[in-house]
Design an enzyme around this catalytic site. Structure first.
Site, PDB file in Angstrom:
ATOM      1  N   SER A  74     -13.035   6.848  -0.981  1.00  0.00           N
ATOM      2  CA  SER A  74     -11.966   6.267  -0.644  1.00  0.00           C
ATOM      3  C   SER A  74     -10.825   7.154  -1.330  1.00  0.00           C
ATOM      4  CB  SER A  74     -11.867   5.142  -1.005  1.00  0.00           C
ATOM      5  OG  SER A  74     -10.590   4.287  -1.022  1.00  0.00           O
ATOM      6  N   HIS A  94     -12.855   7.775   3.646  1.00  0.00           N
ATOM      7  CA  HIS A  94     -12.164   6.628   3.858  1.00  0.00           C
ATOM      8  C   HIS A  94     -10.751   6.525   3.744  1.00  0.00           C
ATOM      9  CE1 HIS A  94     -12.736   2.282   4.634  1.00  0.00           C
ATOM     10  NE2 HIS A  94     -11.792   2.078   3.717  1.00  0.00           N
ATOM     11  N   ASP A 154      -7.483   4.471   3.427  1.00  0.00           N
ATOM     12  CA  ASP A 154      -6.865   3.145   3.546  1.00  0.00           C
ATOM     13  C   ASP A 154      -5.268   3.306   3.928  1.00  0.00           C
ATOM     14  OD1 ASP A 154      -8.969   1.638   2.602  1.00  0.00           O
ATOM     15  OD2 ASP A 154      -8.915   2.880   0.420  1.00  0.00           O
ATOM     16  N   MET A 196      -2.069   1.202   4.284  1.00  0.00           N
ATOM     17  CA  MET A 196      -1.180  -0.095   3.832  1.00  0.00           C
ATOM     18  C   MET A 196       0.377  -0.124   4.016  1.00  0.00           C
ATOM     19  SD  MET A 196      -3.216  -0.849   0.273  1.00  0.00           S
ATOM     20  CE  MET A 196      -5.059  -0.299  -0.252  1.00  0.00           C
ATOM     21  N   HIS A 248      -8.941   2.765   7.754  1.00  0.00           N
ATOM     22  CA  HIS A 248      -9.014   1.189   7.676  1.00  0.00           C
ATOM     23  C   HIS A 248      -7.501   0.688   7.706  1.00  0.00           C
ATOM     24  CE1 HIS A 248      -9.713  -2.546   4.534  1.00  0.00           C
ATOM     25  NE2 HIS A 248      -9.392  -2.974   5.783  1.00  0.00           N
ATOM     26  N   MET A 261      -4.651  -1.835   7.173  1.00  0.00           N
ATOM     27  CA  MET A 261      -4.269  -3.154   6.489  1.00  0.00           C
ATOM     28  C   MET A 261      -2.934  -3.297   6.747  1.00  0.00           C
ATOM     29  SD  MET A 261      -6.384  -2.610   3.074  1.00  0.00           S
ATOM     30  CE  MET A 261      -6.661  -0.860   3.105  1.00  0.00           C
ATOM     31  N   MET A 318     -14.974  -6.689   3.109  1.00  0.00           N
ATOM     32  CA  MET A 318     -13.982  -6.433   1.766  1.00  0.00           C
ATOM     33  C   MET A 318     -14.730  -7.133   0.822  1.00  0.00           C
ATOM     34  SD  MET A 318     -12.048  -4.186   2.681  1.00  0.00           S
ATOM     35  CE  MET A 318     -10.860  -4.248   1.099  1.00  0.00           C
ATOM     36  N   ASP A 339     -16.336  -2.659   0.999  1.00  0.00           N
ATOM     37  CA  ASP A 339     -15.571  -1.753   0.414  1.00  0.00           C
ATOM     38  C   ASP A 339     -14.942  -2.571  -0.741  1.00  0.00           C
ATOM     39  OD1 ASP A 339     -13.187  -0.365  -0.303  1.00  0.00           O
ATOM     40  OD2 ASP A 339     -12.104  -0.642   1.830  1.00  0.00           O
TER      41      ASP A 339
END
Length: 221
Positions: free
Chosen positions: A9, A34, A36, A38, A68, A70, A139, A177
């Site tokens: 990540s 990975h 992330d 957001m 991913h 979010m 998660m 994760d």
């Protein structure tokens, strides 16, 4: 022997040298990168967008990139990240106005589709979506920040999801994760995980990436 995959990540990486950081963890044995994403709305943090992913592809990163989302809105970002070079795109069901459409959109743009489930998110979504998914992302922390501690009751949730996958005889990878390290990764594996998303335990390690990832893989028995 079952193949376990390490997804590094990059939220925990040094962004001043991001291309080099990713190259180094891939050489050290990371299987997946990975990503992330957001938006400071769905979670209280603001991270990176598709331009960063595209720049990594331009830099020469050829490994699997797992995005991913979010974010409160997903469909436009699905298109943006897919065209920027994503291989896998996962989103949270509560953030899509039409979950089936969002999954179809991911596949239409040539990516694997994943559904991300927070610690308190019901597994009932899988009753209707199991036939459409390539990845289920569980998660094991509440999303938003790196370095959180693994929530122990998630072990049971991993086991339940694995049973659902096996019962339906689907070739779906189970990804976990949050808070994974050498102390708990074996139990996460025994519970049923295939992909382990690891950030701080890799990028903040005092050891080299080679030693760190080797230790992580050796912790899975």
């Amino acid at each position: 022997m079952k193949k376990f995959l390490i997804a590094a990540s990059i939220l925990s990486a040094n962004f001043a040298f991001l291309g080099k950081e990713i190259s180094n963890v891939i050489k050290a044995g990371a299987d997946i990168i990975h990503f992330d994403v957001m938006d400071n709305h769905y979670v209280p943090n603001l991270t990176i967008g598709p331009l960063v992913l595209k720049s990594l592809r331009n830099y020469g990163i050829k490994s699997i990139i797992d995005v991913h989302l979010m974010t409160n809105s997903v469909d436009n970002l699905i298109i943006d990240f897919a065209t920027a070079g994503a291989d896998i795109i996962s989103f949270h069901p509560e953030n899509s106005n039409h979950i089936d459409r969002s999954i179809s959109l991911i596949k239409e743009y040539g990516c694997k589709a994943g559904l991300a489930l927070n610690p308190s998110t019901s597994l009932n979504y899988l009753d209707y979506l199991i036939n459409k998914l390539d990845i289920i992302l569980i998660m094991s922390v509440n999303p938003g920040f790196e370095g959180q501690k693994f929530i122990n009751y998630i072990f049971n949730k991993i086991k339940k999801v694995k049973k659902i996958i096996n019962k339906n005889q689907k070739n779906i990878l189970l990804e976990v994760d949050g808070g994974i390290n050498t102390n708990n990764i074996n139990q996460v594996a025994i519970s049923g995980a295939d992909i382990f998303v690891i950030g701080s335990a890799i990028f903040k390690s005092l050891l080299s990436y080679d030693e760190t990832i080797k230790n992580i893989k050796n912790s899975i028995k």
